[in-house]
Design a protein around this motif. Sequence first.
Motif: not given
Length: 429
Positions: A128-136, A334-338, A341-353
């Motif tokens: 998860w520490s690399k996810f924002s960089r990879m999405s960028g 900026s919308i993808v990297v910020a 990522s913010a929405v992904k981290d706001s919900f359980p991993i099971q429903i991140s998609g």
Amino acid sequence: MSFVKYRYLIFVLLGTAYLLVFFHRLAPAVVAVDMMTDLKTGGALMGLLASAYFYPYALMQIPAGLLSDSWGPRRSIVFFFALAAAGSVGLGLAHTVGGAIVARVLVGMGAGMVFVPTLKILTHWFEWSKFSRMSGLLMSLGGIGAFSAATPLALMSDAITWRGSMIVMGAFTLIVAGLIWLLVRDTPKQSGFPPLNDYSPSNTAGTEKIGVLDGIFLVVKNRLFWPTAMCNFFGALVSLSINGLWGGPFLMHVYGMSRAQAGGVLSMMAIGLIFGAPFWNWLSHSVLYSRKKILMISQLSGLCIFGLLAFFTGNFTKAELYLWFFFFNFSLSSIVVAGYSAVKDSFPIQISGTATGILNIFPFVGAALGQPLIGWYLDSAGAVGGRYPVHAYSAVFKICLISLLAAVVASTLVKETLPKRRAAVKKSA
């Protein structure tokens, strides 16, 4: 092959697919004038044709999230990307507006199943520490795709016509889908590697299965989800309308550019995206330690930059147009990297998609509305010698400022997520 090398191979293949998503999305901007002439259509109907990509793309986002969480992201990408390939070939072969619209619908349906499943796969292959960089980086590859839909597409169209270009790119899309089927796997475990088990501290609460409808309701009833969604909607209503369709005709009509010249200027939007996404990611994680501040700064910058075009529509030099298109897309990247990522981290991993899929509906609904509405307004102003006058573009651009202002307001209401994550890292260190 080592784990690290293999996961970057997966990223390159998925990134190539995302590059093609941007190509198919933005291709009409450079060839719009030729398509209008060839298909004998006006601005409003051309806007509908181009936006035929966005309606199915938006509608596919909830299925994209659900299929990613159930059927599997790799299967979802391959099946639907092959559909996009067929649609691109069909567009090249279409000789009526109706046939072209059907083909664009197929392209939109297929391309709509790439972004969310890709994020789902990256969630499993990268910490998860690399996810924002990879999405960028993923967004930067999208920028390369946008670039390919500008000058390279203009040159290709000059060589083999816009029809031949769509057929060639459809074939390439099918090849990439095949490579993803052969080489990509959903999780490290499917390739014989141990799982990362490195989910974000904010979304590890429980591992129990969450039902489909429960997952959707969990997202849409969360009031903190909606500011990011509205920021996405109102910003994309303008940016994707200019990027994906009306930027090319504007440059040709107001500044008398050729298709290749307009493609060169539009390519600066792609370059702005390539450099903007990593910049905003660096600024949020290394300087400001904030996603909300990044969104606010970038959306306000986009509003101010677009204001210059709205009030000085026909007064730019060629060099200034290059700079304007670069910085406008740079600001809004900026919308993808910020945001995502913010929405992904706001919900359980099971429903991140599911969460990112629902969020991804909004920019394309915005584009689907913006493109034909701008075309309708330009038609109502009237064309002179087959060209829309500068005062028509100026007036519609001023109306677009309202949408960008709404995006700025929405960005001020976005929930901050990054500081909590940094605190969690320090505590565990």
